[in-house]
Design a protein around this motif. Sequence first.
Motif, mmCIF file in Angstrom:
data_model
loop_
_atom_site.group_PDB
_atom_site.id
_atom_site.type_symbol
_atom_site.label_atom_id
_atom_site.label_comp_id
_atom_site.label_asym_id
_atom_site.label_seq_id
_atom_site.Cartn_x
_atom_site.Cartn_y
_atom_site.Cartn_z
ATOM 1 N N GLY A 206 0.802 -1.225 0.000
ATOM 2 C CA GLY A 206 0.000 0.000 0.000
ATOM 3 C C GLY A 206 0.828 1.265 0.000
ATOM 4 N N LEU A 207 2.094 1.181 0.464
ATOM 5 C CA LEU A 207 2.974 2.347 0.478
ATOM 6 C C LEU A 207 3.615 2.622 -0.884
ATOM 7 N N LEU A 208 3.693 1.622 -1.752
ATOM 8 C CA LEU A 208 4.514 1.742 -2.954
ATOM 9 C C LEU A 208 4.047 2.837 -3.908
ATOM 10 N N PRO A 209 2.727 2.999 -4.179
ATOM 11 C CA PRO A 209 2.335 4.128 -5.047
ATOM 12 C C PRO A 209 2.761 5.483 -4.495
ATOM 13 N N ALA A 210 2.620 5.659 -3.176
ATOM 14 C CA ALA A 210 3.038 6.935 -2.579
ATOM 15 C C ALA A 210 4.546 7.094 -2.639
ATOM 16 N N ALA A 211 5.297 5.998 -2.490
ATOM 17 C CA ALA A 211 6.760 6.065 -2.605
ATOM 18 C C ALA A 211 7.166 6.533 -3.991
ATOM 19 N N PHE A 212 6.483 6.033 -5.013
ATOM 20 C CA PHE A 212 6.780 6.432 -6.387
ATOM 21 C C PHE A 212 6.468 7.909 -6.609
ATOM 22 N N VAL A 213 5.313 8.347 -6.120
ATOM 23 C CA VAL A 213 4.863 9.720 -6.355
ATOM 24 C C VAL A 213 5.737 10.725 -5.626
ATOM 25 N N GLN A 214 6.151 10.396 -4.392
ATOM 26 C CA GLN A 214 6.859 11.397 -3.584
ATOM 27 C C GLN A 214 8.264 11.682 -4.095
ATOM 28 N N THR A 215 8.841 10.793 -4.897
ATOM 29 C CA THR A 215 10.118 11.121 -5.548
ATOM 30 C C THR A 215 9.906 11.644 -6.964
ATOM 31 N N LEU A 275 0.008 18.811 1.735
ATOM 32 C CA LEU A 275 -0.846 19.947 1.389
ATOM 33 C C LEU A 275 -0.011 21.205 1.165
ATOM 34 N N LEU A 276 0.984 21.447 2.019
ATOM 35 C CA LEU A 276 1.857 22.608 1.846
ATOM 36 C C LEU A 276 2.662 22.514 0.554
ATOM 37 N N LEU A 277 3.158 21.323 0.238
ATOM 38 C CA LEU A 277 3.938 21.152 -0.990
ATOM 39 C C LEU A 277 3.074 21.358 -2.224
ATOM 40 N N ALA A 278 1.861 20.823 -2.199
ATOM 41 C CA ALA A 278 0.955 21.025 -3.329
ATOM 42 C C ALA A 278 0.646 22.508 -3.499
ATOM 43 N N GLY A 279 0.410 23.213 -2.390
ATOM 44 C CA GLY A 279 0.142 24.643 -2.469
ATOM 45 C C GLY A 279 1.340 25.434 -2.964
ATOM 46 N N THR A 280 2.541 25.032 -2.543
ATOM 47 C CA THR A 280 3.759 25.718 -2.991
ATOM 48 C C THR A 280 3.947 25.578 -4.492
ATOM 49 N N PHE A 281 3.780 24.355 -5.005
ATOM 50 C CA PHE A 281 3.933 24.137 -6.443
ATOM 51 C C PHE A 281 2.835 24.869 -7.223
ATOM 52 N N ALA A 282 1.612 24.872 -6.695
ATOM 53 C CA ALA A 282 0.530 25.578 -7.373
ATOM 54 C C ALA A 282 0.798 27.075 -7.406
ATOM 55 N N LEU A 283 1.329 27.615 -6.318
ATOM 56 C CA LEU A 283 1.664 29.036 -6.266
ATOM 57 C C LEU A 283 2.778 29.370 -7.251
ATOM 58 N N ALA A 284 3.751 28.462 -7.375
ATOM 59 C CA ALA A 284 4.859 28.687 -8.301
ATOM 60 C C ALA A 284 4.405 28.649 -9.755
ATOM 61 N N ALA A 285 3.270 28.027 -10.029
ATOM 62 C CA ALA A 285 2.765 27.956 -11.395
ATOM 63 C C ALA A 285 2.066 29.239 -11.841
ATOM 64 N N LEU A 286 1.792 30.143 -10.896
ATOM 65 C CA LEU A 286 1.078 31.370 -11.222
ATOM 66 C C LEU A 286 2.009 32.405 -11.842
ATOM 67 N N PRO A 287 1.466 33.355 -12.623
ATOM 68 C CA PRO A 287 2.297 34.449 -13.157
ATOM 69 C C PRO A 287 2.846 35.313 -12.022
ATOM 70 N N VAL A 358 5.090 22.511 -15.637
ATOM 71 C CA VAL A 358 5.947 21.740 -14.724
ATOM 72 C C VAL A 358 5.446 21.859 -13.293
ATOM 73 N N PHE A 359 5.223 23.078 -12.830
ATOM 74 C CA PHE A 359 4.789 23.261 -11.446
ATOM 75 C C PHE A 359 3.350 22.791 -11.241
ATOM 76 N N GLY A 360 2.504 22.967 -12.242
ATOM 77 C CA GLY A 360 1.135 22.469 -12.133
ATOM 78 C C GLY A 360 1.103 20.955 -12.019
ATOM 79 N N LEU A 361 1.948 20.273 -12.790
ATOM 80 C CA LEU A 361 2.025 18.818 -12.689
ATOM 81 C C LEU A 361 2.541 18.401 -11.312
ATOM 82 N N GLY A 362 3.534 19.145 -10.793
ATOM 83 C CA GLY A 362 4.035 18.833 -9.455
ATOM 84 C C GLY A 362 2.952 18.988 -8.400
ATOM 85 N N ALA A 363 2.154 20.058 -8.490
ATOM 86 C CA ALA A 363 1.051 20.248 -7.544
ATOM 87 C C ALA A 363 0.052 19.103 -7.642
ATOM 88 N N ALA A 364 -0.259 18.678 -8.865
ATOM 89 C CA ALA A 364 -1.204 17.576 -9.056
ATOM 90 C C ALA A 364 -0.660 16.271 -8.471
#
Length: 393
Positions: A206-215, A275-287, A358-364
């Motif tokens: 059950g951990l393996l999908p998250a292990a793949f995503v987090q790197t 949640l903080l990482l997703a928000g950071t990447f989403a913020l970085a995707a903005l103009p 790039v940053f939008g994909l990271g947030a997703a």
Amino acid sequence: MLWLRPLTMLRLLALLTLCETVRTGFFVSALPVSGPALPLGAAAIGAMAGAHYLADALAKGPAGLLIGRWGRGLGAALLPGPLLGLAALLLARHAPHALSGVLVCAAWGVGYAALWPGVMSASQALAVPSRTARALTVSNLSVAPAILTGALVVGPLMKGWPDLTWTALMVTQLLTALLALSLLRVRLPAPERAGAVWRDWRPVAGLLPAAFVQTLAPALLSTVLYPLLDRLNLTVRDLLPGGALALATFGLSVWLIGRRADRGNPRRALLPGLLLLAGTFALAALPGVTGLLPLLGALLGAGYGAFITGWNGLVARTLPEGQRAAAWGTVMAVEALGYAAGPVLGGVAWQLAGVPGVFGLGAAVFLGALLYDLLRHRAARRAPGGEAVGGKR
């Protein structure tokens, strides 16, 4: 102190640090800079590096299994990597050839594969029980200065003093082999119970999908970082203030939130971090992101500190005690595959949508990891007699 046997653990971390310094310096700096003079072309160098890292990733699980079953002989499993690394350095320096280089680098990867799962399983086994998540986080991140040294220091030295730099790499690798010899008698503590293998490994799966995503998420930036900076009219120097803030908030986050991961449910650190990482990447995707660099640095450090301590705490509580080294190897092999896939997807996102892509994909990706954990935890709680790993019913 984080470990019950600090001197043993410090020697293991020193071994890991020296190995990563030489490996990064060899593949990232020495070979690319010295390739034309050896002579080795870009394709041959790429094949040597690719064969090494792929062999390392694929052999991590079996190497961990051998550590667990071979009389807990951790020290003996750590010796082949430094010796094969020394052989690879000597061959590249004195008898360079594409085919033999690929073969010896692949063999080095197989020998190297025991290092990471061995050190992480030892860190978990020797950790003070109330500080396991923080001990694993320190072990995980202890190689950051080594990787930076290999990538950013060895290259300029190789350009100015190639003979001296090659000698320094080989001497360092020889010292690494001697350090591995001094650890030959180190053995992992025997588990209190072996457990039923397939039952105990279900939570690990059950951990393996998250292990793949987090790197996968940070690796999206690995090959597009400098084009991205050019597009934003930034230099590496412009990132320094935000980087300093990121380091400060990261340290505070690991220490303060890491206590929650050790004393309570690791998900209380993991989920806010995601949640903080997703928000950071989403913020970085903005103009207009260039005006937000200090804020982005602070959020990135806090988010990654919370995430990495929560993740290590969750993994530590999930791994089956009787097969801990093998489980560490499996999880880290999947993490390595995430690192391998990240540059490909990051390049595609850059080609299609530039900086926002790039940053939008990271947030997703981070949001996907968050939703996956929530759904997995909810399903575990609803299952008859079920209990989510690392938490309460």
